[in-house]
Design a protein around this motif. Structure first.
Motif, PDB file in Angstrom:
ATOM      1  N   ASN A 155       0.704  -1.170  -0.150  1.00  0.00           N
ATOM      2  CA  ASN A 155      -0.026  -0.031  -0.122  1.00  0.00           C
ATOM      3  C   ASN A 155       0.772   1.247   0.041  1.00  0.00           C
ATOM      4  OD1 ASN A 155      -2.332  -1.270   0.028  1.00  0.00           O
ATOM      5  ND2 ASN A 155      -2.341  -1.687   2.285  1.00  0.00           N
ATOM      6  N   ILE A 183       2.118   4.793  -1.029  1.00  0.00           N
ATOM      7  CA  ILE A 183       1.378   6.346  -1.383  1.00  0.00           C
ATOM      8  C   ILE A 183       2.035   7.088  -2.151  1.00  0.00           C
ATOM      9  CG2 ILE A 183      -0.476   5.921   0.639  1.00  0.00           C
ATOM     10  CD1 ILE A 183       1.190   8.016   1.916  1.00  0.00           C
ATOM     11  N   SER A 184       1.478   7.940  -3.142  1.00  0.00           N
ATOM     12  CA  SER A 184       2.159   8.722  -3.972  1.00  0.00           C
ATOM     13  C   SER A 184       2.659   9.818  -3.210  1.00  0.00           C
ATOM     14  CB  SER A 184       1.252   9.432  -5.111  1.00  0.00           C
ATOM     15  OG  SER A 184       0.364  10.177  -4.172  1.00  0.00           O
ATOM     16  N   PRO A 185       4.045  10.507  -3.632  1.00  0.00           N
ATOM     17  CA  PRO A 185       4.415  11.712  -2.962  1.00  0.00           C
ATOM     18  C   PRO A 185       3.573  12.689  -2.912  1.00  0.00           C
ATOM     19  CG  PRO A 185       5.771  10.898  -4.871  1.00  0.00           C
ATOM     20  CD  PRO A 185       4.569  10.192  -5.030  1.00  0.00           C
ATOM     21  N   GLU A 186       2.711  12.931  -3.760  1.00  0.00           N
ATOM     22  CA  GLU A 186       1.851  13.863  -3.520  1.00  0.00           C
ATOM     23  C   GLU A 186       0.934  13.794  -2.279  1.00  0.00           C
ATOM     24  OE1 GLU A 186       2.221  12.373  -6.504  1.00  0.00           O
ATOM     25  OE2 GLU A 186       3.136  13.925  -7.924  1.00  0.00           O
ATOM     26  N   LEU A 187       0.403  12.432  -2.242  1.00  0.00           N
ATOM     27  CA  LEU A 187      -0.454  12.374  -0.832  1.00  0.00           C
ATOM     28  C   LEU A 187       0.253  12.323   0.097  1.00  0.00           C
ATOM     29  CD1 LEU A 187      -3.281  11.434  -0.605  1.00  0.00           C
ATOM     30  CD2 LEU A 187      -2.966   9.305  -0.857  1.00  0.00           C
ATOM     31  N   ALA A 203       3.050  14.214   0.780  1.00  0.00           N
ATOM     32  CA  ALA A 203       3.278  15.620   0.910  1.00  0.00           C
ATOM     33  C   ALA A 203       1.840  16.235   1.484  1.00  0.00           C
ATOM     34  CB  ALA A 203       3.591  16.339  -0.455  1.00  0.00           C
ATOM     35  N   GLU A 204       0.860  15.866   1.254  1.00  0.00           N
ATOM     36  CA  GLU A 204      -0.618  16.542   1.639  1.00  0.00           C
ATOM     37  C   GLU A 204      -0.602  16.147   3.344  1.00  0.00           C
ATOM     38  OE1 GLU A 204      -5.415  16.222   0.735  1.00  0.00           O
ATOM     39  OE2 GLU A 204      -3.770  15.533  -0.564  1.00  0.00           O
ATOM     40  N   MET A 205      -0.290  14.612   3.418  1.00  0.00           N
ATOM     41  CA  MET A 205      -0.308  14.215   5.001  1.00  0.00           C
ATOM     42  C   MET A 205       0.600  14.952   5.734  1.00  0.00           C
ATOM     43  SD  MET A 205      -1.173  10.424   5.240  1.00  0.00           S
ATOM     44  CE  MET A 205       0.167   9.767   4.661  1.00  0.00           C
ATOM     45  N   ARG A 206       1.878  15.461   5.217  1.00  0.00           N
ATOM     46  CA  ARG A 206       2.785  16.012   6.142  1.00  0.00           C
ATOM     47  C   ARG A 206       2.646  17.479   6.013  1.00  0.00           C
ATOM     48  NH1 ARG A 206       7.698  12.054   4.460  1.00  0.00           N
ATOM     49  NH2 ARG A 206       7.492  10.536   6.082  1.00  0.00           N
ATOM     50  N   ARG A 207       1.898  17.876   5.408  1.00  0.00           N
ATOM     51  CA  ARG A 207       1.537  19.433   5.327  1.00  0.00           C
ATOM     52  C   ARG A 207       1.495  20.151   6.714  1.00  0.00           C
ATOM     53  NH1 ARG A 207      -1.547  21.315   0.164  1.00  0.00           N
ATOM     54  NH2 ARG A 207       0.757  21.468  -0.539  1.00  0.00           N
ATOM     55  N   LEU A 246       4.440   8.777  10.055  1.00  0.00           N
ATOM     56  CA  LEU A 246       3.882   8.709   8.814  1.00  0.00           C
ATOM     57  C   LEU A 246       4.593   7.970   7.864  1.00  0.00           C
ATOM     58  CD1 LEU A 246       1.929  12.264   8.741  1.00  0.00           C
ATOM     59  CD2 LEU A 246       0.906   9.871   9.201  1.00  0.00           C
ATOM     60  N   ASP A 247       4.571   6.883   7.337  1.00  0.00           N
ATOM     61  CA  ASP A 247       5.358   6.325   6.186  1.00  0.00           C
ATOM     62  C   ASP A 247       4.723   6.257   4.847  1.00  0.00           C
ATOM     63  OD1 ASP A 247       7.446   5.465   8.215  1.00  0.00           O
ATOM     64  OD2 ASP A 247       6.071   3.690   8.792  1.00  0.00           O
ATOM     65  N   ARG A 248       5.467   5.885   4.080  1.00  0.00           N
ATOM     66  CA  ARG A 248       5.078   6.138   2.745  1.00  0.00           C
ATOM     67  C   ARG A 248       4.602   4.742   2.341  1.00  0.00           C
ATOM     68  NH1 ARG A 248       8.830   7.028  -1.577  1.00  0.00           N
ATOM     69  NH2 ARG A 248       8.221   5.017  -2.170  1.00  0.00           N
TER      70      ARG A 248
END
Lengths: 493, 218
Positions: B158, B160-164, B166-170, B199-201
């Motif tokens: 599972n 996740i994309s870098p974009e997602l 980035a959103e989580m880490r925002r 939070l892991d990728r």
């Protein structure tokens, strides 16, 4: 046919992706993040991102949310990329992203999503179970003791989910004891902030802040520029009360743009004819950079931020850009006509599995007649000097002036910058309470130039050295940086 | 076919001499495990498994009705030239449980194209996601005869994309308003205290590599 397709896949992969993928010596750190660059992953996503969802067709009959004792349910529903009544395939990528969209709110420690059978065949009930987490953030602690200020202390705290509403409410204060300079007084400053990261669930966020400062600003009246003792300074009082507001839009996954306005009412009680006696005996006028009595500062500005770091706490790749332009002008109601441009760019490279280097560039320009608190202070650029605390100057300790270029002559400047290189050694990564730690060492060159007439031959663009070393920690209770420069700014040197 | 079997046997024999048996740690922290290699048609193929990717919670999640996926990146390196892989293959498994028909629908994308399979048993479905059975990893003309090679695999559950991500880490970064209170904040460093869950990728990431192998002349 299969062989041909496979050969094509391999060649395409090597041509398009392999350069962005890790060599075997590069990526592998047990327990750490995967060693693949963001750009490499993006390519992978494109290659593997399947636009055609698979699985059975389902209809979301209902969405139920449990576990949110504090957070409003509407915030969770708003974050979900699917709605009640929606018809989609069970393998739809939006369902896979749903958990992360809820996690991205930042209010939950765990999010678990499940589907169960609905009332009729094909219908499903989406169950969202959340475990809330504390959302109070201690942003900064202010404390220290310098040659001119016996003590100062303060906190900056934000509650990011105020009463479960999703609105952030923050506040900060700093109190400083009466300084030893002539006419010095105690200082205090407060700040109250509000932020809604997503107005009505949309892509635009908004923030507003109110601030107040009762300052006692020191200025040099005598002595050598390398001597920061209180005897060489006098102080004048000014009060500043105002607010700012802004709207932010995420212009991409990695960047955002903020438009902002600011207003300050300033009341300064300036001495009649402030002067400084130079070491050679000459006496020159001192410009205190504020209008005597009542004045106003009104500005409008734009802030652009781009952040591609896969780990913003202990970065090992990516870059971070901040650009801020602000204009203060009479038509806006300002007593001060000026423009300021601040820029910061940082980039990180992993040169070996546990070794990271980074470059940091900071530059600022203030053009025109800016009030003193909008000019570049030496503590903004040289981390070895005490920074301002909520705008209050708490130290007169000059920079070290390692090269003897006269960098200690200028406290407020209009042009300045820093170029720094850092090396970080990745000490450890863990899934326990302390997630990771990096040792770092950095060195840089900085300059601060005063374009205004100081009344004497101040050096043009004096260059000084910045040295720093320390430890950065990413922990379950926050992030910390213990550094040499930070310590130097808090002690009476 | 007989030649392929011979090559596989030769590789296995080599591994028994030059490589460790079972699982061990490589210099770079990835786990070394024995894999089966063979020549099939114009390709080199691998057979291996990584069942430990799924723990009890991950297996349970497969039945949640939500999709799960496994992304496998397979790199073939020449042992004496590890600066760049000579081949990269991507395999992705996606699985979703059909609540009404009570079957697991598994879709696989990889060098063999796209295929969709259905399983009644969760155990079988998970096994299918954690096994590579004669998976092509490189055209034979890229694998020189003689020199030692090895296979490195990065397997993510599972991701996740870098974009997602980035959103989580925002929310880790300061809100827009907080970076503007004065120049000192704009230039300053970033320290704060808060409840900071990891939070892991990906739900889980595994890195394995094979024992060394080499090709023999046909």
């Amino acid at each position: 046919m299969r062989a041909a397709a496979f050969a094509l896949a391999v060649c395409a992969a090597l041509g398009g992706v392999a350069r962005a993928q890790p060599a075997p010596s590069e990526p592998v750190e047990a327990g750490g993040e995967a060693g693949v660059t963001a750009s490499g992953e993006a390519t992978l996503e494109v290659r593997l991102g399947h636009p055609d969802p698979f699985g059975p067709v389902i209809v979301i009959e209902a969405i139920e949310v449990v576990g949110n004792t504090y957070t409003a349910e509407r915030l969770i529903r708003r974050a979900l990329p699917v709605k009640e009544g929606e018809r989609l395939r069970a393998g739809d990528p939006r369902l896979r992203a749903a958990r992360f969209k809820v996690l991205a709110l930042g209010y939950f420690r765990e999010v678990d999503l499940r589907l169960r059978k609905g009332s009729t065949r094909g219908n499903v009930i989406l169950s969202v179970r959340v475990v809330e987490r504390g959302t109070v953030v201690l942003n900064r602690m202010f404390f220290g003791n310098t040659l001119i200020t016996p003590w100062w202390a303060g906190l900056d705290v934000t509650e990011r989910n105020f009463f479960g509403s999703g609105i952030g409410v923050g506040g900060a204060f700093v109190v400083a004891g009466q300084g030893d300079a002539d006419n010095a007084d105690a200082q205090k400053a407060f700040q109250l902030r509000l932020e809604d990261p997503s107005l009505f669930g949309g892509p635009i966020g908004a923030h507003a802040a109110f601030h107040y400062a009762d300052a006692s600003e020191p200025y040099r009246i005598a002595g050598d520029s390398s001597d920061g003792s209180a005897d060489n300074f006098a102080a004048f009082d000014y009060k500043r009360v105002g607010g700012r507001a802004g709207a932010t839009i995420n212009t991409g996954a990695f960047d955002r743009l903020t438009a902002l306005v600011r207003f300050d009412a300033v009341r300064a009680n300036l001495p009649a004819a402030p002067t400084r006696t130079l070491p050679d005996g000459r006496v020159v006028d001192v410009d205190l950079l504020l209008e005597d009595g009542e004045s106003r500062v009104a500005t409008a500005g734009l802030l652009f931020e781009r952040d591609t770091r896969p780990d913003p706490i202990l970065p090992y790749a990516g870059d971070h850009l901040l650009l801020l332009a602000e204009v203060g002008a009479g038509p806006l109601g300002s007593s001060y006509d000026f423009t300021s441009i601040l820029a910061r760019y940082e980039r990180w490279w992993r040169i070996a599995p546990r070794h990271v280097v980074s470059g940091h560039l900071v530059a600022g320009a203030v053009l025109g007649d800016a009030p003193l608190f909008d000019r570049l202070h030496v503590g903004d650029i040289d981390r070895m000097v005490s920074p301002r605390a909520l705008g209050l100057v708490v130290s007169t300790t000059p920079p070290f002036d390692f090269f003897g270029t006269g960098s200690d002559e200028i406290t407020y400047g209009e042009l300045g910058g820093l170029a720094e290189a850092q090396y970080a050694f990745r000490l450890f990564r863990s899934r326990k309470a302390v997630y990771g730690g990096d040792l770092f060492v950095g060195a840089g060159l900085w300059t601060l130039h005063a374009t205004r007439d100081l009344g004497y031959d101040a050096p043009d663009f004096p260059v000084d050295l910045l040295l720093d070393a320390g430890l950065r920690l990413d922990t379950e209770i926050g992030i910390f940086e213990l550094s040499l420069a930070n310590a130097l700014g808090r002690v009476p040197l | 076919m007989r030649r392929a079997a011979a090559a596989l046997a030769a590789a296995a024999a080599l591994a028994a001499v030059a490589g460790p048996s079972g699982v061990a740690a490589a210099d770079d922290g990835s786990r070394v495990r024995r894999m089966g290699f063979a020549e099939r048609g114009r390709n080199l193929v691998v057979t291996t498994a990584f069942p430990e990717l799924f723990d009890r919670a991950a297996i349970d999640k497969v039945s949640s009705g939500f999709p799960s996926n496994v992304v496998v990146r397979l790199y073939v390196f020449r042992k004496d030239r590890t600066e760049r892989p000579i081949s990269l293959v991507l395999v992705e498994h996606e699985i979703v449980f059909d609540l009404w028909d009570e079957v697991y629908v598994l879709r696989t994308h990889g060098p063999l194209g796209k295929r969709e399979l259905r399983y009644r048993s969760r155990q079988q479905a998970v096994r299918a996601m954690t096994e590579l059975d004669h998976m092509p990893i490189a055209p034979l003309d890229r694998i020189a005869i003689g020199p030692h090679h090895f296979l490195a695999a990065v397997i993510e559950l599972n991701p996740i994309s870098p974009e997602l991500l980035a959103e989580m880490r925002r929310w880790l970064s300061r809100p827009a308003g907080e970076s503007l209170d004065s120049s000192s904040s704009f230039f300053g460093s970033f320290v704060s205290v808060f409840v900071n869950p990891k939070l892991d990728r990906a739900d889980r990431t595994m890195r394995i590599r094979s024992q060394p192998f080499y090709r023999t002349p046909r």
